[in-house]
Design an enzyme around this catalytic site. Structure first.
Site, PDB file in Angstrom:
ATOM      1  N   CYS A 273       0.828  -1.226   0.000  1.00 59.40           N
ATOM      2  CA  CYS A 273       0.000   0.000   0.000  1.00 59.40           C
ATOM      3  C   CYS A 273       0.850   1.259   0.000  1.00 59.40           C
ATOM      4  O   CYS A 273       0.526   2.260   0.614  1.00 59.40           O
ATOM      5  CB  CYS A 273      -1.049  -0.001   1.120  1.00 59.40           C
ATOM      6  SG  CYS A 273      -0.487   0.371   2.769  1.00 59.40           S
ATOM      7  N   TYR A 317      -1.371   4.171   1.369  1.00 58.87           N
ATOM      8  CA  TYR A 317      -2.429   4.374   0.366  1.00 58.87           C
ATOM      9  C   TYR A 317      -2.337   5.750  -0.281  1.00 58.87           C
ATOM     10  O   TYR A 317      -3.319   6.261  -0.799  1.00 58.87           O
ATOM     11  CB  TYR A 317      -3.835   4.184   0.968  1.00 58.87           C
ATOM     12  CG  TYR A 317      -4.344   2.765   1.010  1.00 58.87           C
ATOM     13  CD1 TYR A 317      -3.481   1.694   0.876  1.00 58.87           C
ATOM     14  CD2 TYR A 317      -5.682   2.491   1.194  1.00 58.87           C
ATOM     15  CE1 TYR A 317      -3.944   0.385   0.937  1.00 58.87           C
ATOM     16  CE2 TYR A 317      -6.168   1.187   1.251  1.00 58.87           C
ATOM     17  CZ  TYR A 317      -5.289   0.143   1.124  1.00 58.87           C
ATOM     18  OH  TYR A 317      -5.753  -1.145   1.178  1.00 58.87           O
ATOM     19  N   TRP A 335      -4.300   5.611   5.726  1.00 64.04           N
ATOM     20  CA  TRP A 335      -4.487   4.185   5.980  1.00 64.04           C
ATOM     21  C   TRP A 335      -3.477   3.675   7.003  1.00 64.04           C
ATOM     22  O   TRP A 335      -3.764   2.793   7.795  1.00 64.04           O
ATOM     23  CB  TRP A 335      -4.367   3.418   4.669  1.00 64.04           C
ATOM     24  CG  TRP A 335      -4.626   1.959   4.784  1.00 64.04           C
ATOM     25  CD1 TRP A 335      -5.835   1.311   4.720  1.00 64.04           C
ATOM     26  CD2 TRP A 335      -3.649   0.920   4.982  1.00 64.04           C
ATOM     27  NE1 TRP A 335      -5.665  -0.057   4.866  1.00 64.04           N
ATOM     28  CE2 TRP A 335      -4.339  -0.316   5.027  1.00 64.04           C
ATOM     29  CE3 TRP A 335      -2.260   0.923   5.130  1.00 64.04           C
ATOM     30  CZ2 TRP A 335      -3.694  -1.533   5.204  1.00 64.04           C
ATOM     31  CZ3 TRP A 335      -1.601  -0.293   5.302  1.00 64.04           C
ATOM     32  CH2 TRP A 335      -2.320  -1.498   5.334  1.00 64.04           C
ATOM     33  N   TYR A 543     -10.215  -5.853  -6.392  1.00 66.20           N
ATOM     34  CA  TYR A 543      -9.360  -5.161  -5.425  1.00 66.20           C
ATOM     35  C   TYR A 543      -7.959  -5.758  -5.431  1.00 66.20           C
ATOM     36  O   TYR A 543      -7.788  -6.973  -5.402  1.00 66.20           O
ATOM     37  CB  TYR A 543      -9.991  -5.291  -4.046  1.00 66.20           C
ATOM     38  CG  TYR A 543      -9.351  -4.475  -2.953  1.00 66.20           C
ATOM     39  CD1 TYR A 543      -9.020  -3.137  -3.149  1.00 66.20           C
ATOM     40  CD2 TYR A 543      -9.105  -5.033  -1.704  1.00 66.20           C
ATOM     41  CE1 TYR A 543      -8.458  -2.384  -2.134  1.00 66.20           C
ATOM     42  CE2 TYR A 543      -8.557  -4.286  -0.673  1.00 66.20           C
ATOM     43  CZ  TYR A 543      -8.221  -2.965  -0.895  1.00 66.20           C
ATOM     44  OH  TYR A 543      -7.666  -2.219   0.120  1.00 66.20           O
ATOM     45  N   HIS A 544      -6.952  -4.876  -5.473  1.00 71.31           N
ATOM     46  CA  HIS A 544      -5.540  -5.249  -5.506  1.00 71.31           C
ATOM     47  C   HIS A 544      -5.124  -5.858  -6.843  1.00 71.31           C
ATOM     48  O   HIS A 544      -4.190  -6.659  -6.906  1.00 71.31           O
ATOM     49  CB  HIS A 544      -5.177  -6.196  -4.359  1.00 71.31           C
ATOM     50  CG  HIS A 544      -5.159  -5.529  -3.019  1.00 71.31           C
ATOM     51  ND1 HIS A 544      -5.261  -6.232  -1.828  1.00 71.31           N
ATOM     52  CD2 HIS A 544      -5.062  -4.229  -2.671  1.00 71.31           C
ATOM     53  CE1 HIS A 544      -5.229  -5.387  -0.813  1.00 71.31           C
ATOM     54  NE2 HIS A 544      -5.111  -4.158  -1.302  1.00 71.31           N
ATOM     55  N   HIS A 625      -2.996  -0.387  -6.510  1.00 73.14           N
ATOM     56  CA  HIS A 625      -4.295   0.110  -6.053  1.00 73.14           C
ATOM     57  C   HIS A 625      -4.946   1.032  -7.088  1.00 73.14           C
ATOM     58  O   HIS A 625      -5.466   2.096  -6.754  1.00 73.14           O
ATOM     59  CB  HIS A 625      -4.147   0.809  -4.709  1.00 73.14           C
ATOM     60  CG  HIS A 625      -3.811  -0.132  -3.584  1.00 73.14           C
ATOM     61  ND1 HIS A 625      -2.536  -0.605  -3.373  1.00 73.14           N
ATOM     62  CD2 HIS A 625      -4.589  -0.700  -2.625  1.00 73.14           C
ATOM     63  CE1 HIS A 625      -2.540  -1.415  -2.319  1.00 73.14           C
ATOM     64  NE2 HIS A 625      -3.774  -1.499  -1.856  1.00 73.14           N
TER      65      HIS A 625
END
Length: 684
Positions: A273, A317, A335, A543-544, A625
């Site tokens: 992240c 993030y 985050w 996601y990811h 991301h």
């Protein structure tokens, strides 16, 4: 045209909001337990092997051959339905090894599973491998999958584009732990494919699957070799409970079709992240994340990682952008590193020469916050300053295009500055949407999808074009026709011909699930501001997930998950060939007059093959991301052409032609690209 398909090993997928699942993630202890904001009882647990195998094609009457077997461990053990028995090669036999299954009839197949031996010994686990198909057992097509499996005893799944075959061959080039030269399989199963893909001439084609020993949550291209570097976190499949001291990485080499793994410990940094961008010398710079103040720098020329200067403000993030003067700018990211409410995650700038981060108090994060209900319920900022859509621009400026509906200009001189740039027309907050600078000379940015909140929110199909002029001047925002499919967590990649490929994503944004995936990619055409559906995915990319342009003009799209012992970890990527690769012969760039050019400078290029009518520069990408602040495209107008020799001029503003490494593509009238050459653009 829209495509509806069900995935092997997945239930039929609908656009309804995800429901509670059983069995749930093994860490679920009640509906209040969460993983990164997602309720654990909505994340499916890894299915039992028996459940997965029950969906396989029945193996009655099948036969199997292999290059070697130990007495008592012959290759028929790999299809005998008994996971306690296993095939094992003879100790004296050397790698590579292969096993071939004859299904006795041709059928459409879409994936295989391999269960390693279950006797408590890892010897023979497959490392580097290749999966091939044949209809006659003699003529084998190009591999449908390559890569490296993780060295454990868990079920391995390789999904590929559906194809017709009677024979399936698995070849092992290395033992996963380097313990010996053996190969072993307890059970090998094959699964039906859903349907053959559409015509590649109009929809493109999904090709090679690349299996990784990590989930590719972050990815970047090495300018010196064209290899693909990927990483996850401290663990190949999990980010939760990180020790903050290492990152598990892997490299895919398209030239050899091999994948190698490495655990990076010398930078003392868990890079999950992180903020991510390429500096002016083509180094990959990963900042913050699970280790919220760390900086790690990868130099592809030496294939080495080194530690950089520490952030002043812990972050995770965030986004990060290379500036016109070669420095790196970052902002936001609550985050990790504490909440922005107590320590505002205002801007910082990194000087790669002095290896230091400097605070920019004049670049406040507050104007770029989204209005995420999760932040309201928590009473502090957690989501609202994540994943900014940042673009380095003229005179050291940065334009923030989203995901908040409010846009801003940031200046990086002195202690920094900020000025509002208006709203993104009638759009909503669009967290985990995409923004792509597809025409840097004209300052044009395409924004796509996203959701009003990070999780538990329906995504949108909204699309806008933002046109920049000078810093601190309000841009023009134009609302265009929507995408066919609402998306969040998708990836968008600008192509050599100026179009933008949009792939993956989720209709209802919930991390760590494969529910409500958008399996049909779209192609944006800037000539008509319209979207066209492309060949469907075989694997959800939610996601990811990651997506990048490769030097041969293909796109790599991979990853998803990173939720520990769950069902939705995708240790793979797949290569997509756009329609322009099915329009005839490709031009070839024979030579470029210089490997490096200053802004405003010229290059002489010689080509051969089909007639070249244009050239394009595309800055090499890095992504995590859904954010890729590096990519942007510059169309180059050629002069000359006699004898295949052309001259092109690079834009004179380093805010347009950012310093760093770029792909150089030659293009035919039909948009067919060459394989790229690499050109370093300097600020002069």
């Amino acid at each position: 045209m829209r495509y509806l398909l069900a995935l092997s090993l997945h239930p039929l997928l609908s656009l309804a909001a995800p429901q509670l699942v059983k069995p749930a993630h093994p860490l679920a202890v009640g509906t209040s337990a969460t993983l990164d904001g997602v309720r654990l009882d909505m994340i499916p647990a890894r299915p039992a092997v028996a459940e997965v195998v029950s969906a396989a094609i029945p193996r009655t009457g099948w036969t199997v051959t292999c290059d070697s077997s130990k007495a008592g461990n012959d290759c028929s053990k790999a299809i005998d339905g008994d996971s306690k028995s296993f095939w094992l090669t003879d100790a004296s036999a050397r790698l590579p090894h292969s096993i071939v299954v004859d299904m006795k009839t041709s059928r459409i197949v879409g994936n295989i599973t391999i269960q390693p031996r279950q006797d408590g010994t890892l010897n023979g686990n497959i490392g580097q491998h290749q999966v091939s198909l044949s209809t006659d057992g003699t003529n084998w097509r190009s591999p449908v999958a390559v890569g490296t499996y993780l060295d454990d005893n868990k079920l391995k799944t390789t999904i590929f584009t559906p194809a017709t075959a009677r024979y399936v061959r698995v070849t092992s080039f290395s033992e996963a732990g380097g313990r010996d030269s053996s190969m072993s399989i307890a059970e090998l199963n094959v699964y039906e494919g859903t349907a053959l893909p559409p015509s590649p001439a109009t929809a493109g084609s999904w090709g090679l699957t690349v299996d990784f020993p990590v989930i590719p949550v972050s990815a970047a291209i090495e300018w010196s070799s064209g290899r693909l570097l990927v990483w996850s976190s401290y663990s190949p499949s999990d980010f939760n409970g990180a020790n903050g001291h290492q990152t598990v990485t892997a490299i895919y080499d398209p030239a050899t079709q091999r994948v190698s793994g490495r655990t990076v410990t010398n930078t003392n940094h868990d890079m999950f992240c992180e903020g991510l961008s390429m500096d002016a010398n083509g180094r990959i710079v990963a900042v913050g994340g699970n280790s919220d103040r760390g900086t790690s720098i990868y130099d592809s020329t030496s294939d080495s990682w080194s530690a950089g200067g520490l952030l002043n403000i812990g972050r995770g993030y965030q986004s990060q952008a290379t500036l016109s003067d070669g420095r790196l700018f970052t902002i936001g990211a609550s985050w990790s590193g504490g909440s922005s409410s107590t320590t505002p995650k205002n801007g910082e700038v990194y000087d790669t020469a002095s290896n230091t981060w400097t605070n920019l108090p004049g670049c406040p994060v507050k104007p770029m916050l989204t209005s995420d209900p999760e932040d309201v319920s928590l009473g502090h900022i957690y989501r609202g300053d994540n994943h900014g859509w940042l673009f380095g621009w003229k005179n050291g400026s940065v334009f923030q295009a989203g995901p908040a509906v409010a846009m801003n200009w940031y200046g990086t001189a002195g202690t920094g500055s900020q000025s509002g740039a208006g709203s993104r027309a009638s759009d909503t907050d669009s967290m985990c949407g995409n923004a792509v600078m597809y025409d840097a000379v004209a300052g044009k940015i395409l924004t796509l999808g996203g959701a009003p909140r990070y999780v538990n929110s329906y995504s949108t199909s909204n699309a806008h074009i933002i046109t920049l002029s000078n810093p601190n001047t309000a841009p023009t925002v134009t609302t265009i026709g929507s995408m066919a499919y609402p998306r969040a967590f998708h990836n968008s990649i600008v192509l050599p011909d100026g179009k933008v490929f949009i792939t993956g994503g989720q209709y209802y944004a919930v991390g760590f699930t494969d529910q409500t995936p958008q399996l049909v990619p779209e192609m944006f055409d800037p000539a008509t501001n319209s979207f066209t559906s492309m060949a469907p995915l075989s694997i959800p990319r939610n996601y990811h997930s990651t997506g990048l342009l490769m030097p041969d003009g293909t796109v790599v799209n991979g990853g998803g998950g990173l939720c520990g012992d769950c069902a939705t970890n995708h240790f793979d990527a797949q290569i997509y060939s756009p329609p322009y690769l099915f329009r005839g012969a490709r031009p070839v760039i024979r030579s470029v007059s210089a490997a490096s050019v200053a802004v405003g400078g010229s290059l002489t290029i010689t080509t051969s093959g089909p007639t070249v009518t244009g050239f394009a520069l595309i800055r090499l990408g890095s992504t995590t991301h859904t954010v890729n602040t590096d990519q942007r495209r510059i169309a180059l107008t050629p002069v000359g052409g006699a004898g295949g020799s052309f001259t092109v001029k690079v834009p004179s503003d380093p805010g347009v032609a950012l310093p760093g490494y770029w792909y150089l593509f030659a293009l035919t009238q039909d948009g067919v690209p060459s394989v790229a050459k690499y050109v370093k653009v300097t600020k002069g």
